[in-house]
Design a protein around this motif. Sequence first.
Motif, PDB file in Angstrom:
ATOM      1  N   LYS A 117      26.197  22.384  14.096  1.00  0.00           N
ATOM      2  CA  LYS A 117      27.265  21.971  14.998  1.00  0.00           C
ATOM      3  C   LYS A 117      27.466  23.089  16.012  1.00  0.00           C
ATOM      4  O   LYS A 117      27.537  24.257  15.655  1.00  0.00           O
ATOM      5  N   ALA A 118      27.526  22.723  17.275  1.00  0.00           N
ATOM      6  CA  ALA A 118      27.751  23.696  18.346  1.00  0.00           C
ATOM      7  C   ALA A 118      29.158  23.487  18.890  1.00  0.00           C
ATOM      8  O   ALA A 118      29.596  22.359  19.112  1.00  0.00           O
ATOM      9  N   HIS A 119      29.848  24.597  19.078  1.00  0.00           N
ATOM     10  CA  HIS A 119      31.185  24.597  19.675  1.00  0.00           C
ATOM     11  C   HIS A 119      31.060  25.315  21.012  1.00  0.00           C
ATOM     12  O   HIS A 119      30.770  26.507  21.046  1.00  0.00           O
ATOM     13  N   ILE A 120      31.256  24.573  22.096  1.00  0.00           N
ATOM     14  CA  ILE A 120      31.147  25.173  23.429  1.00  0.00           C
ATOM     15  C   ILE A 120      32.543  25.291  24.024  1.00  0.00           C
ATOM     16  O   ILE A 120      33.290  24.318  24.084  1.00  0.00           O
ATOM     17  N   LYS A 121      32.870  26.521  24.416  1.00  0.00           N
ATOM     18  CA  LYS A 121      34.148  26.802  25.077  1.00  0.00           C
ATOM     19  C   LYS A 121      33.831  27.355  26.459  1.00  0.00           C
ATOM     20  O   LYS A 121      33.063  28.300  26.593  1.00  0.00           O
ATOM     21  N   VAL A 157      26.815  26.612  14.248  1.00  0.00           N
ATOM     22  CA  VAL A 157      27.093  26.770  12.820  1.00  0.00           C
ATOM     23  C   VAL A 157      26.300  25.729  12.038  1.00  0.00           C
ATOM     24  O   VAL A 157      26.406  24.528  12.302  1.00  0.00           O
ATOM     25  N   SER A 158      25.486  26.218  11.090  1.00  0.00           N
ATOM     26  CA  SER A 158      24.778  25.313  10.185  1.00  0.00           C
ATOM     27  C   SER A 158      25.248  25.610   8.764  1.00  0.00           C
ATOM     28  O   SER A 158      26.101  26.459   8.552  1.00  0.00           O
ATOM     29  N   ASP A 159      24.654  24.923   7.789  1.00  0.00           N
ATOM     30  CA  ASP A 159      25.047  25.168   6.407  1.00  0.00           C
ATOM     31  C   ASP A 159      24.583  26.537   5.915  1.00  0.00           C
ATOM     32  O   ASP A 159      25.120  27.075   4.961  1.00  0.00           O
ATOM     33  N   GLU A 160      23.585  27.148   6.583  1.00  0.00           N
ATOM     34  CA  GLU A 160      23.042  28.431   6.138  1.00  0.00           C
ATOM     35  C   GLU A 160      23.395  29.616   7.023  1.00  0.00           C
ATOM     36  O   GLU A 160      23.369  30.754   6.571  1.00  0.00           O
ATOM     37  N   SER A 161      23.699  29.358   8.306  1.00  0.00           N
ATOM     38  CA  SER A 161      23.897  30.487   9.214  1.00  0.00           C
ATOM     39  C   SER A 161      24.884  30.157  10.328  1.00  0.00           C
ATOM     40  O   SER A 161      25.254  29.003  10.524  1.00  0.00           O
ATOM     41  N   GLU A 162      25.279  31.212  11.033  1.00  0.00           N
ATOM     42  CA  GLU A 162      26.134  31.092  12.207  1.00  0.00           C
ATOM     43  C   GLU A 162      25.564  31.972  13.297  1.00  0.00           C
ATOM     44  O   GLU A 162      25.044  33.044  13.027  1.00  0.00           O
ATOM     45  N   SER A 163      25.659  31.510  14.520  1.00  0.00           N
ATOM     46  CA  SER A 163      25.212  32.352  15.625  1.00  0.00           C
ATOM     47  C   SER A 163      26.352  32.543  16.605  1.00  0.00           C
ATOM     48  O   SER A 163      27.176  31.650  16.794  1.00  0.00           O
ATOM     49  N   GLU A 164      26.382  33.719  17.176  1.00  0.00           N
ATOM     50  CA  GLU A 164      27.393  34.050  18.172  1.00  0.00           C
ATOM     51  C   GLU A 164      26.710  34.325  19.500  1.00  0.00           C
ATOM     52  O   GLU A 164      25.571  34.776  19.543  1.00  0.00           O
ATOM     53  N   THR A 165      27.424  34.074  20.557  1.00  0.00           N
ATOM     54  CA  THR A 165      26.888  34.269  21.893  1.00  0.00           C
ATOM     55  C   THR A 165      26.915  35.744  22.256  1.00  0.00           C
ATOM     56  O   THR A 165      27.936  36.401  22.130  1.00  0.00           O
ATOM     57  N   LEU A 166      25.793  36.239  22.706  1.00  0.00           N
ATOM     58  CA  LEU A 166      25.742  37.573  23.297  1.00  0.00           C
ATOM     59  C   LEU A 166      25.881  37.465  24.817  1.00  0.00           C
ATOM     60  O   LEU A 166      26.520  38.294  25.449  1.00  0.00           O
ATOM     61  N   MET A 167      25.281  36.403  25.379  1.00  0.00           N
ATOM     62  CA  MET A 167      25.371  36.178  26.813  1.00  0.00           C
ATOM     63  C   MET A 167      24.978  34.737  27.127  1.00  0.00           C
ATOM     64  O   MET A 167      24.021  34.219  26.554  1.00  0.00           O
ATOM     65  N   VAL A 168      25.722  34.114  27.992  1.00  0.00           N
ATOM     66  CA  VAL A 168      25.355  32.805  28.534  1.00  0.00           C
ATOM     67  C   VAL A 168      25.548  32.868  30.041  1.00  0.00           C
ATOM     68  O   VAL A 168      26.601  33.273  30.518  1.00  0.00           O
ATOM     69  N   ILE A 169      24.523  32.475  30.760  1.00  0.00           N
ATOM     70  CA  ILE A 169      24.618  32.439  32.220  1.00  0.00           C
ATOM     71  C   ILE A 169      24.349  31.011  32.676  1.00  0.00           C
ATOM     72  O   ILE A 169      23.244  30.504  32.521  1.00  0.00           O
ATOM     73  N   PRO A 170      25.371  30.351  33.219  1.00  0.00           N
ATOM     74  CA  PRO A 170      25.141  29.008  33.776  1.00  0.00           C
ATOM     75  C   PRO A 170      24.462  29.131  35.135  1.00  0.00           C
ATOM     76  O   PRO A 170      24.805  29.988  35.933  1.00  0.00           O
ATOM     77  N   LYS A 171      23.490  28.286  35.363  1.00  0.00           N
ATOM     78  CA  LYS A 171      22.742  28.289  36.627  1.00  0.00           C
ATOM     79  C   LYS A 171      22.484  26.850  37.038  1.00  0.00           C
ATOM     80  O   LYS A 171      22.614  25.935  36.244  1.00  0.00           O
ATOM     81  N   LYS A 172      22.085  26.708  38.270  1.00  0.00           N
ATOM     82  CA  LYS A 172      21.555  25.439  38.752  1.00  0.00           C
ATOM     83  C   LYS A 172      20.166  25.723  39.288  1.00  0.00           C
ATOM     84  O   LYS A 172      19.961  26.720  39.988  1.00  0.00           O
ATOM     85  N   ASP A 173      19.230  24.853  38.947  1.00  0.00           N
ATOM     86  CA  ASP A 173      17.868  25.012  39.434  1.00  0.00           C
ATOM     87  C   ASP A 173      17.892  25.027  40.958  1.00  0.00           C
ATOM     88  O   ASP A 173      18.542  24.188  41.585  1.00  0.00           O
TER      89      ASP A 173
END
Length: 193
Positions: A99-103, A114-130
Amino acid sequence: MITILPLQKVLSAVAVVYALALILVILALELKGINSILAAFKGAFILELFIIVFVVFWWRKLWSRYPALNQWVYPDLNGEWIASIHWNRGKQRGTKTAKAHIKQNLFRLNIELVSDESESETLMVIPKKDSESSRPMLYYIYRNESKQGSYKPLPPHNGAAILKLDHNDLNVLKGNYFTDRATNGHFELQREK
């Protein structure tokens, strides 16, 4: 989202408009016989407060009222997403659901996976447009850690992905990823309705 706009030009334009508005308020007060810079700064403070409240709290209402902003500026990605993670580790392959939670706000974007085995946290997200197609995409760097008590805990690892929104559906994100554990694969995210 603001990162897809040229920040220097946006700040320059805001500064020029703000300076012109302040000059107009001062001139209007002088025409009414009020000769006080303090009154002008009070008016400027009210304008600043309105802008801050709008940016922080009301931008999503504007996006929902005018859906064309999703195309013109950048889509509102806030919400819960179901993620299918198709992974490759050497000759092993598999699929994991998470499950992804986007804020998102006008200044930041964060993805928690978040999955049943692990969780990941954002280090960096850059929104772009092609630059050619104007297709929205995300450059996403994350850190993944096994959950406490998981069946086969793995050491933490970092990964990167380029996620692109579907051409016809702003509720679908897809893209390839790779990690520093020499694994790779692709993500498919579908927004929950």
